[in-house]
Design an enzyme around this catalytic site. Structure first.
Site, PDB file in Angstrom:
ATOM      1  N   TRP A 181       0.849  -1.184   0.000  1.00  0.00           N
ATOM      2  CA  TRP A 181       0.000   0.000   0.000  1.00  0.00           C
ATOM      3  C   TRP A 181       0.886   1.234   0.000  1.00  0.00           C
ATOM      4  O   TRP A 181       1.845   1.326   0.766  1.00  0.00           O
ATOM      5  CB  TRP A 181      -0.873  -0.034   1.244  1.00  0.00           C
ATOM      6  CG  TRP A 181      -1.755   1.146   1.455  1.00  0.00           C
ATOM      7  CD1 TRP A 181      -2.587   1.737   0.539  1.00  0.00           C
ATOM      8  CD2 TRP A 181      -1.918   1.874   2.669  1.00  0.00           C
ATOM      9  NE1 TRP A 181      -3.259   2.780   1.132  1.00  0.00           N
ATOM     10  CE2 TRP A 181      -2.870   2.890   2.443  1.00  0.00           C
ATOM     11  CE3 TRP A 181      -1.361   1.773   3.948  1.00  0.00           C
ATOM     12  CZ2 TRP A 181      -3.276   3.792   3.421  1.00  0.00           C
ATOM     13  CZ3 TRP A 181      -1.765   2.669   4.927  1.00  0.00           C
ATOM     14  CH2 TRP A 181      -2.708   3.671   4.661  1.00  0.00           C
ATOM     15  N   ASP A 262      -0.800  -5.879   9.118  1.00  0.00           N
ATOM     16  CA  ASP A 262      -1.753  -4.835   8.761  1.00  0.00           C
ATOM     17  C   ASP A 262      -3.020  -5.576   8.337  1.00  0.00           C
ATOM     18  O   ASP A 262      -3.019  -6.282   7.330  1.00  0.00           O
ATOM     19  CB  ASP A 262      -1.211  -3.972   7.613  1.00  0.00           C
ATOM     20  CG  ASP A 262      -2.125  -2.807   7.273  1.00  0.00           C
ATOM     21  OD1 ASP A 262      -1.737  -1.966   6.438  1.00  0.00           O
ATOM     22  OD2 ASP A 262      -3.249  -2.731   7.827  1.00  0.00           O
ATOM     23  N   LYS A 298     -13.254  -0.559   5.668  1.00  0.00           N
ATOM     24  CA  LYS A 298     -13.908  -1.333   4.615  1.00  0.00           C
ATOM     25  C   LYS A 298     -14.946  -2.294   5.149  1.00  0.00           C
ATOM     26  O   LYS A 298     -16.052  -2.357   4.637  1.00  0.00           O
ATOM     27  CB  LYS A 298     -12.867  -2.140   3.824  1.00  0.00           C
ATOM     28  CG  LYS A 298     -12.007  -1.322   2.890  1.00  0.00           C
ATOM     29  CD  LYS A 298     -11.004  -0.453   3.593  1.00  0.00           C
ATOM     30  CE  LYS A 298      -9.824  -0.089   2.773  1.00  0.00           C
ATOM     31  NZ  LYS A 298      -8.879   0.732   3.553  1.00  0.00           N
TER      32      LYS A 298
END
Lengths: 453, 432
Positions: A181, A262, A298
């Site tokens: 990311w 993560d 999300k």
């Protein structure tokens, strides 16, 4: 101008100690009277010193968030936003989960106050989030060995951990996947934690370079932090298999590294909260100490409310207490205490059996839509592309994103010719794709792949 | 000292670390922890007070520690304008990420409060501004910005100040200096020493100023003094960074509370401002604020804003939505805004009333000391002049909680507890 300023001295507003010399023009250094400006319509006197911020140049647009901005500006009716990872319905509309609306209404009815949370955040949220991750009743929780702090979604949680690493492990490196990311590197840079990369994505297979990954993790200096994506790797969508996770855990233990997960997509990848936490739980079973950053952007659609957590699994309750106190000390000068709204929503949803069940159903629905759209995209690609290229990576990848294998020039073609907005590393967000648009996208991908180099 | 030790210990223990060995069939083998060198952090001096208060079982306990407003029953307050805004927002289907700079609408409305509704600077787009995590977040981003773009600079901080200011600039790695502010003898402003420090600072220094309702002392410069400070700043080319956490909350009138800022703007300074809605809109836990930097022109403002966003992105990506929506809903609706202004005045007036009552009570008890400062000071806090030892006695003997610098949060004083508080203060000070 200058004379009108100097005349202020005569009204004795300036302390007597300041000599007239200071008011002379032409003295060296930052003489405030050196450069007079006049604005005809403004009667006020104007500061004449050159700006301290003169040399500040425009920062580059953020590679991810900048995509949405470009998309908004595009007027073409075929445009498709496959940039930022925010879930969209089949109608390509943002989706606020029903269970979130329910929770908000409940909060409204109850008339909760808006007092400061403690620095570590909402206790009910911290309890819920750790239990979601490890499973309620897990030894690490029962033994109080997890230091959990509410953080500003995934970013903020990662940043707290990075600051802790910088403070307590000076010189230690974080090893991150190549690619990862985009904001990971910014976070460690700003936290002044050195980083290097381990191989991850294999462009030849559009899959995992497992040998390279293991080799690079082995190479890293003992006691490095290894940043791992718990599930649904961003940007590739390529996850290790369960067997591969075991080997990854082996080599990390062998080298005495510290795992740093993560977890931004728990529940969103496979549709199952437990399944998506398998990698983290494997490491917990090993008795390792490690970090886990979580985000509810999300899986609960709470993007804007910035809700997440940093968890540090320690070998003792005492260590966890101390670590938690130091995380708080990092948070206090950053934002004092975290925002309450998102935390309350999560706590309410998880704390009520009915709502929790509804959430799981909505999460399955979102993950299901993405799986369906992957299949549709794959089918379109296979039927339209006669070159025999293997598109099955689309089905093997998981989560919101797919690494298409398109290079920068090809990605640019996607945008410039087809008005398909994506990040330049070839990542598309399937969450922004509808069944109706799969054929168009397939055309665009085939064209870009074959006709642009 | 402690930090250096910790670092040495951390390095040593890492070298000595043995790999975790053995099988993991079940349970934990004994292992060395990575976290051996992590000491327990000291309790935050302000937030730690509330923790201690909550743990106290005494029915007489009084919390005049943290600066959060309480009504006359000692209860937290959610403003009616906020409740109404919540109702209007309910069922909202917007939950998308805000841009890195936050809600443009909220920022625009917020700038008007600080700079004035008709501010030329707003019209000319000369202000680089972003939504921040309340006042703390605004100060921290400014400190990081200062570090990045004026790397040799220091920050001058008043003595005393909100304790977190020191943490913020320290973690941003900006060296700190102090300037005289509070005069213990008068319990007022040490104006001449302040001016001396401003004069003696190298030209072009960065100064942190409290726009109104100084925290923790409640001591503000007069308008006349602000004008002198501004003139001296001009002569020295200093940069003024205002922390405005109490606009409206100090006097009850937001325009009046922004006077210091308006003076500096009139005098042509290019300032920076941190604004917070924690107190004046009661949005504490929502973390809503704004950082603004007045630039030379619109082009520079665009650049500066982009760099502020660059600092925010690796800290939290983008700020939380809910509080910003509440602020926008309230400030853009004339009726709600008018209701807010009324409610802010009610809060300010209650505090001013409690100051009067506390002072009168102490005087009635025959205190040998002067308590004039209680009514001269302004805003949420009263710098009582109590010593740490006296504060400790208040806590241990009377279950009254405040920070050890003698700062009383007047917001925690009610008609129900002011007598008890006055009596306790009298008891611990009557022999001084």
């Amino acid at each position: 101008m200058a004379s009108s300023m100097l005349s202020l001295g005569s009204t004795s507003l300036l302390p007597r100690e300041i000599s007239k010399d200071k008011l002379k023009l032409g003295t060296s250094g930052s003489n405030p009277f050196l450069k007079a400006k006049s604005f005809s319509r403004v009667t006020m006197t104007v500061a004449v010193k050159p700006s301290r911020f003169e040399g500040i140049t425009m920062a580059p647009p953020d590679p991810i968030l900048g995509v949405s901005e470009a998309f908004k500006a595009d007027t073409n009716e075929m445009k498709l936003n496959l940039g930022v990872g925010a879930y969209r319905t089949e109608e390509l509309q943002p989706y606020v989960l029903n269970v979130v609306k329910k929770a908000e209404n409940l909060m409204l009815e109850r008339g909760d106050n808006k007092e400061y949370l403690p620095i570590e955040g909402l206790a009910a949220f911290n309890k819920a989030t750790a239990e979601l991750l490890f499973g309620a009743g897990h030894p690490v929780i029962k033994e109080q060995r997890v230091a959990t702090i509410q953080g500003l979604s995934g970013t903020g949680s990662l940043r707290l951990a990075a600051a802790l690493i910088e403070r307590y492990f000076p010189g230690a490196k974080v090893v991150i996947s190549s690619p990862t990311w985009g904001n990971h590197k910014n976070i460690f840079n700003d936290a002044k934690v050195p980083w290097s990369e381990y191989r991850y994505y294999d462009p030849k297979t559009i899959g995992l370079d497992f040998e390279g990954m293991i080799s690079d993790i082995k190479e890293a200096p003992e006691g490095s932090f290894i940043l791992l994506h718990g599930c649904a790797h961003n940007p590739t969508g390529i996850d290790p298999t369960p067997e591969q996770w075991v080997k990854i855990a082996d080599v990390i233990q062998e080298k005495n590294h510290i795992p740093f997960f993560d977890v931004a997509y728990q529940g969103f990848a496979s549709g199952s909260l437990d399944e998506d936490a398998a990698s983290v739980r494997l490491f917990a079973e090993r008795g390792m100490e490690f970090f886990v950053a979580q985000s509810y952007s999300k899986n609960l659609g709470l993007y804007a409310e910035r809700i997440g957590a940093i968890n540090v699994v320690c070998s003792s309750a005492d260590a966890a207490t101390r670590v938690k106190s130091q995380l708080k000390r990092i948070a206090r000068p950053m934002y004092s205490n975290p925002p309450v709204h998102g935390a309350r929503i999560v706590a309410n949803v998880v704390g009520d059996a009915t709502m929790f069940g509804e959430w799981k159903a909505e999460m399955e629905m979102m993950a299901g839509r993405i799986k369906t759209v992957r299949q549709e995209l794959y089918d379109s690609l296979v039927s339209k592309d006669k070159s025999g290229k293997d598109w099955s990576f689309i089905l093997k990848q998981i989560g919101m994103f797919s690494f298409t294998g398109l290079n920068k020039a090809q990605s640019d073609n996607m945008t410039d010719k087809w008005h398909v907005y994506m990040t330049k590393d070839g990542r598309i967000s399937l969450a922004g794709l509808s069944m109706a648009k799969c054929e168009y996208l397939a055309d665009a991908i085939i064209d870009s792949y074959h006709n642009v180099s | 000292m402690a930090m250096a030790m910790m670092i040495r210990n951390a390095a040593a223990s890492r070298r000595a670390m043995t790999p975790i060995s053995g099988d993991f069939g079940g349970g934990l083998r004994s292992m060395s922890s990575w976290w051996k060198s992590v000491e327990p952090a000291p309790k935050d001096p302000i937030l730690g007070v509330t923790e201690a208060f909550l743990a106290d079982p005494s029915p007489d306990k009084v919390n005049v520690g943290v600066g959060a407003y309480r009504d006359d029953n000692g209860k937290p307050v959610v403003l009616d304008c906020v409740r109404e805004a919540e109702r209007r927002l309910a069922g909202s289907t917007f939950m998308e990420y805000l841009p890195m700079g936050g809600s443009a609408k909220m920022v625009d409305l917020t700038l008007k409060l600080a700079y004035g509704d008709d501010s030329e600077f707003i019209k000319d787009k000369r202000i680089a501004a972003i939504q921040t995590l309340s006042g703390t977040g605004a100060c921290r981003l400014f400190a990081d910005f200062q570090k990045r773009f004026c790397p040799g600079s220091q920050i001058y901080i008043p003595v005393p100040t909100w304790s977190n200011h020191h943490n913020i600039w320290r973690d941003a790695e900006v060296p700190q200096k102090t300037y005289h502010y509070y005069h213990p003898e008068t319990k007022g402003l040490d104006f001449s020493a302040l001016m001396d420090d401003v004069k003696n600072a190298p030209d072009g220094s960065f100064f942190l100023l409290h726009a109104c309702a100084h925290n923790p002392t409640g001591v503000d410069p007069t308008e006349e003094q602000w004008r002198e400070i501004s003139q001296l700043f001009k002569a020295k080319g200093h940069f003024a960074f205002f922390d405005m956490a109490y606009q409206g909350f100090a006097s009850g009138d937001p325009a009046r509370d922004a006077k210091s800022i308006r003076i500096f703007l009139e005098d042509g300074h290019h300032i920076g401002i941190s604004q917070s809605y924690a107190k004046n809109m009661g949005l504490y836990g929502q973390r809503v604020g704004c950082l603004s930097v007045l630039c030379e022109d619109a082009k520079q403002a665009v650049s500066v804003k982009s760099q502020l966003q660059q600092l925010a992105r690796p800290m939290y990506s983008n700020p939380p939505l809910h509080g910003a929506q509440l602020v926008s809903t309230i400030l853009e609706d004339p009726e709600l805004k008018s209701l807010w202004l009324k409610e802010v005045k009610v809060m300010a007036d209650r505090i001013i009333g409690m100051r009067t009552t506390l002072r009168e009570s102490l005087e009635k008890l025959g205190s040998p000391l002067s308590w004039e400062h209680v009514t001269k000071q302004i805003g949420m806090f009263c710098y009582s002049g109590l010593t740490p030892e006296q504060v400790d006695r208040l806590t241990s003997e009377y279950h009254i909680y405040m920070t050890r610098n003698g700062r009383i949060s007047m917001a925690g004083v009610t008609t129900g507890n002011v007598g008890y508080l006055a009596n306790a203060i009298h008891e611990v000070t009557k022999s001084s």
